[in-house]
Scaffold this active site. Structure first.
Site, PDB file in Angstrom:
ATOM      1  N   GLY A   7      -1.940  32.592  -5.014  1.00 28.40           N
ATOM      2  CA  GLY A   7      -3.149  33.188  -4.456  1.00 28.40           C
ATOM      3  C   GLY A   7      -2.847  34.339  -3.515  1.00 28.40           C
ATOM      4  N   GLY A   8      -1.715  34.995  -3.727  1.00 26.85           N
ATOM      5  CA  GLY A   8      -1.276  36.045  -2.804  1.00 26.85           C
ATOM      6  C   GLY A   8      -2.042  37.344  -2.893  1.00 26.85           C
ATOM      7  N   GLY A  13      -3.930  35.107   1.601  1.00 25.99           N
ATOM      8  CA  GLY A  13      -2.629  35.220   0.954  1.00 25.99           C
ATOM      9  C   GLY A  13      -2.021  36.597   1.090  1.00 25.99           C
ATOM     10  CG  LEU A  35      -5.108  39.432 -10.472  1.00 23.43           C
ATOM     11  CD1 LEU A  35      -4.692  40.654 -11.289  1.00 23.43           C
ATOM     12  CD2 LEU A  35      -5.201  39.797  -8.998  1.00 23.43           C
ATOM     13  CB  ILE A  60      -2.023  27.266  -9.748  1.00 26.03           C
ATOM     14  CG1 ILE A  60      -3.514  26.955  -9.530  1.00 26.03           C
ATOM     15  CG2 ILE A  60      -1.546  28.404  -8.878  1.00 26.03           C
ATOM     16  CD1 ILE A  60      -3.824  26.459  -8.127  1.00 26.03           C
ATOM     17  CB  THR A  83     -12.020  29.175  -0.544  1.00 24.98           C
ATOM     18  OG1 THR A  83     -12.449  30.545  -0.709  1.00 24.98           O
ATOM     19  CG2 THR A  83     -10.545  29.061  -0.923  1.00 24.98           C
ATOM     20  CB  THR A  98      -8.996  25.924  -9.122  1.00 20.80           C
ATOM     21  OG1 THR A  98      -9.519  26.637 -10.246  1.00 20.80           O
ATOM     22  CG2 THR A  98      -8.018  26.818  -8.375  1.00 20.80           C
ATOM     23  CB  THR A 123     -10.163  24.004   4.552  1.00 22.55           C
ATOM     24  OG1 THR A 123     -11.370  24.259   5.273  1.00 22.55           O
ATOM     25  CG2 THR A 123     -10.464  22.937   3.502  1.00 22.55           C
ATOM     26  CG  ASP A 124     -12.152  23.669   9.731  1.00 25.31           C
ATOM     27  OD1 ASP A 124     -12.531  24.108   8.631  1.00 25.31           O
ATOM     28  OD2 ASP A 124     -12.523  24.164  10.814  1.00 25.31           O
ATOM     29  CE  LYS A 156      -7.770  23.520   0.040  1.00 28.19           C
ATOM     30  NZ  LYS A 156      -6.649  24.260  -0.617  1.00 28.19           N
ATOM     31  CG  HIS A 281     -24.895  24.213   6.868  1.00 25.65           C
ATOM     32  ND1 HIS A 281     -25.724  25.238   7.254  1.00 25.65           N
ATOM     33  CD2 HIS A 281     -23.631  24.646   7.135  1.00 25.65           C
ATOM     34  CE1 HIS A 281     -24.999  26.235   7.718  1.00 25.65           C
ATOM     35  NE2 HIS A 281     -23.722  25.893   7.661  1.00 25.65           N
TER      36      HIS A 281
END
Length: 344
Positions: A7-8, A13, A35, A60, A83, A98, A123-124, A156, A281
Site C-alpha cells: 500500500g505504499g 504508505g 493502485l 496482496i 480504510t 482485502t 487502527t484505533d 481490521k 458512528h
C-alpha cells in the site's frame, strides 16, 4: 535492509516511504500496491527516481504477486487496506477480502521467507468508543477489548487477531500499531480533512454528520511515519508480539475541524451543512500512547494547528495533484461531490 511496503502508493504508505528514505537513504524499498482509487503513483514521483526504490503493481490477495515482491526482503510494513468507514457500510465484502484475506497471504509469505519484522498497521477503530471496561470515557489502552462498530473496523480487528496468532503459533515477528486519525499532504479527498479543504476551496458545503460533536484524536502523518520507523528498529525483545497505540493527544470534533478549515481559507461558516448521522458512528476515538513513549521513547512533534496550516497550504500549492486525483474519482466520491454541489 530491504523492506516491502504494501500500500505504499497510498496516503500514509507514500509518506512513510518518503520519510524512511530521508532517514535511511541506503535502504532498499519494494512497494507493492494494487493502485485502486486511493493509490497514486504521483505520491511517489521523487522516490521512484531512486535506484533503491522499486514499484510492483499487485494485489496482496494474490500469493504469486506477494511472493515476487517479498523475495529478498528482511522486513514488511503492511499498510495495504480498504480504510473508509462509509465505503465499508455500502460494500463490506471488499473490506473482508482485502483486510483479512490479504493480511493472511502476507503473513504466510512472511513465515515462508523468515521475515525479521512484520509491522501490521491497524487502527484505533478496532476499539470502538474509547471507554474503560466500566464504561467510563477515556483514551483506549492496548489491553482494552476490541468493540468494532463498522465493517471496516471489524475487518481490521480480525486482521489484528490473525497477525497476533502468527506470532504465537509460528513465531512470525509481528508488531501491531493502532493509530488515530491521520492528516497531511496527499490524502485522498474521501477523508474528512482533505474533503473539507477541497469543499472550502471551491465554496461547496462542508457536510457534518449529526451534531458534529463526535471526537477524534488527530496525528500528522509525519509523526505516524516516525513512530513506525522507531518500531522498525527497536529491539525485538521489546516489540515482537506487542500492540502499540500511536496518537498525538489532539482531540477535536468534526465541527471544530470544519470551522478551522473555513477560517484558514477565509470562507464563511455558512458553508457548514449538517447531514444525517451515519450508522454506528463512534462518539469518541482516542488512544493512550504511554506504552510506545515508555518502550521506544517516541513522541509526536507536530501540533495540530501547525500541521493543519501546512496541510491546507499543500493543497493550495498542488492543483495538479488535485486535478489528477479528481480525474480518477470513482463513483462513490463523485456521487458525494455531486450531491454537495446540488445542495449548494
Amino acid at each position: 535492509m530491504r523492506i516491502l511496503v504494501t500500500g505504499g502508493a497510498g496516503f500514509i504508505g507514500s509518506n512513510f516511504v518518503s520519510f524512511l528514505l530521508q532517514h535511511y537513504p541506503t535502504y532498499e524499498v519494494v512497494i507493492l500496491d494494487k493502485l485502486t482509487y486511493a493509490g497514486n503513483l504521483l505520491n511517489l514521483t521523487e522516490e521512484l527516481e531512486r535506484s533503491n526504490c522499486t514499484f510492483q503493481e499487485g494485489d496482496i490477495c494474490n500469493p504469486l504477486q506477494v511472493e515476487r515482491a517479498i523475495r529478498g526482503c528482511q522486513a514488511v510494513v503492511h499498510f495495504a487496506a480498504e480504510t473508509h468507514v462509509d465505503r465499508s457500510i455500502v460494500a463490506p465484502e471488499v473490506f473482508i477480502k482485502t483486510n483479512v484475506e490479504g493480511t493472511y497471504v502476507l503473513l504466510e509469505a512472511a513465515r515462508k521467507h523468515h521475515i525479521q519484522r512484520f509491522i501490521h498497521i491497524s487502527t484505533d477503530e478496532v476499539y470502538g468508543n474509547a471507554l474503560s471496561p466500566e464504561g467510563i470515557s477515556r483514551p483506549s489502552l492496548e489491553t482494552d477489548p476490541q468493540r468494532p462498530m463498522s465493517p471496516y473496523a471489524a475487518s481490521k480487528a480480525a486482521a489484528d487477531s490473525l497477525a497476533y496468532s502468527y506470532w504465537t503459533t509460528y513465531g512470525v515477528p509481528v508488531v501491531i500499531t493502532r493509530c488515530g486519525n491521520n492528516y497531511g499532504p496527499r490524502q485522498y479527498p474521501e477523508k474528512q480533512l482533505p474533503h473539507f479543504i477541497l469543499c472550502a476551496q471551491e465554496k461547496r458545503p462542508l457536510p457534518i454528520y449529526g451534531t458534529g460533536q463526535n471526537v477524534r484524536d488527530w496525528i500528522h502523518v509525519y509523526d505516524h511515519a516516525a513512530a513506525i520507523l522507531t518500531l522498525l528498529h527497536e529491539d525485538g525483545k521489546l516489540v515482537h508480539g506487542e500492540v502499540f497505540n500511536v496518537g498525538a493527544g489532539e482531540e477535536r470534533t468534526i465541527l471544530e475541524n470544519a470551522c478551522t478549515v473555513l477560517d484558514l481559507l477565509r470562507r464563511p461558516r455558512s458553508l457548514i451543512q449538517f447531514v444525517p448521522d451515519r450508522p454506528g458512528h463512534v462518539r469518541r476515538h482516542a488512544v493512550d500512547t504511554t506504552k510506545i513513549r515508555r518502550v521506544c521513547g517516541w513522541q509526536p512533534r507536530v501540533r495540530f494547528r501547525e500541521g493543519i496550516e501546512q496541510t491546507v497550504r499543500w493543497y493550495q500549492e498542488h492543483p495538479e495533484w488535485i486535478a489528477a486525483t479528481r480525474a480518477r474519482y470513482d463513483d462513490f466520491v463523485r456521487r458525494v461531490f455531486e450531491l454537495e454541489a446540488e445542495a449548494a
